[in-house]
Design a protein around this motif. Structure first.
Motif, PDB file in Angstrom:
ATOM      1  N   LEU A 122      -9.045  10.658  -3.524  1.00 25.72           N
ATOM      2  CA  LEU A 122      -7.729  10.809  -4.141  1.00 25.72           C
ATOM      3  C   LEU A 122      -6.721   9.814  -3.562  1.00 25.72           C
ATOM      4  N   THR A 123      -6.689   9.689  -2.237  1.00 28.05           N
ATOM      5  CA  THR A 123      -5.702   8.802  -1.620  1.00 28.05           C
ATOM      6  C   THR A 123      -6.029   7.327  -1.837  1.00 28.05           C
ATOM      7  N   VAL A 124      -7.298   6.981  -1.838  1.00 24.05           N
ATOM      8  CA  VAL A 124      -7.670   5.585  -2.134  1.00 24.05           C
ATOM      9  C   VAL A 124      -7.311   5.247  -3.576  1.00 24.05           C
ATOM     10  N   SER A 125      -7.535   6.191  -4.491  1.00 25.66           N
ATOM     11  CA  SER A 125      -7.126   5.970  -5.885  1.00 25.66           C
ATOM     12  C   SER A 125      -5.615   5.829  -5.995  1.00 25.66           C
ATOM     13  N   GLY A 126      -4.882   6.628  -5.228  1.00 22.89           N
ATOM     14  CA  GLY A 126      -3.424   6.507  -5.234  1.00 22.89           C
ATOM     15  C   GLY A 126      -2.962   5.149  -4.749  1.00 22.89           C
ATOM     16  N   LEU A 127      -3.599   4.639  -3.694  1.00 23.03           N
ATOM     17  CA  LEU A 127      -3.250   3.315  -3.189  1.00 23.03           C
ATOM     18  C   LEU A 127      -3.611   2.227  -4.196  1.00 23.03           C
ATOM     19  N   LEU A 128      -4.752   2.368  -4.820  1.00 20.96           N
ATOM     20  CA  LEU A 128      -5.219   1.364  -5.775  1.00 20.96           C
ATOM     21  C   LEU A 128      -4.311   1.289  -7.003  1.00 20.96           C
ATOM     22  N   PHE A 129      -3.899   2.434  -7.506  1.00 22.03           N
ATOM     23  CA  PHE A 129      -3.125   2.463  -8.747  1.00 22.03           C
ATOM     24  C   PHE A 129      -1.629   2.679  -8.503  1.00 22.03           C
TER      25      PHE A 129
END
Length: 138
Positions: A122-129
Motif C-alpha cells: 500500500l505505501t509503495v503504491s502511494g509513493l509511486l502514484f
C-alpha cells in the motif's frame, strides 16, 4: 550506462574470485568449509552480474550519454535531471510497514507478516502514484 555496466561486471568477477579463495581458505581450517560465507559471496556475485548485464542491455538500446563518451564536455550534462519530491511522508510509511513485516518475521507471527506485507504494498503504491492525477486536475 557503459561505465556502470563495467563497474558491476568487474565487481561480479571479483566476488567470484573471492568466493573461490574463501572456499579454499576455509576448507583448510579446523572447522571445515564455511558454506554461509561462500554462498553469500556467490549470490552477491550473481546479483552484481545481473545488474551489470541489465546496464549493458540498456546501454545498447540508448544513445551514449555524456558520462560514457571520452570527448564529451561538462556542459553537455547540464540541465534537469528529473523531478524529485520536495516533501513526502510515504517513505516514512514504507519504513514503518517494512519494520512491521520484519518484526513479524523475527517473532514468526504470520498475521503480522501479512499485515506488514500488505502495508508495504500500500505505501509503495502511494509513493509511486503520489503525483499522478486525473487529466485536467491540478
Amino acid at each position: 550506462m557503459k561505465s556502470e555496466s563495467r563497474i558491476f561486471n568487474l565487481l561480479a568477477a571479483f566476488l567470484v574470485a573471492m568466493a573461490v579463495v574463501y572456499y579454499f581458505w576455509t576448507k583448510g581450517s579446523s572447522y571445515h568449509t564455511d558454506w554461509v560465507g561462500t554462498t553469500a559471496l556467490v549470490l552477491s556475485a550473481v546479483l552484481c552480474g545481473m545488474c551489470g548485464q541489465f546496464f549493458s542491455l540498456v546501454a545498447r538500446r540508448i544513445e551514449a550519454r555524456p558520462e560514457d563518451r571520452s570527448d564529451a564536455d561538462i556542459s553537455e550534462g547540464a540541465g534537469d535531471l528529473g523531478f524529485f519530491s520536495p516533501g513526502s511522508y510515504w517513505p516514512f510509511g514504507i519504513a514503518v510497514s517494512a519494520t512491521t513485516a520484519g518484526l513479524g518475521l523475527a517473532y514468526w507471527f504470520p498475521w503480522l507478516i501479512a499485515l506488514g506485507g500488505a502495508a508495504v504494498l500500500l505505501t509503495v503504491s502511494g509513493l509511486l502514484f503520489e503525483y499522478y492525477t486525473k487529466p485536467g486536475e491540478h
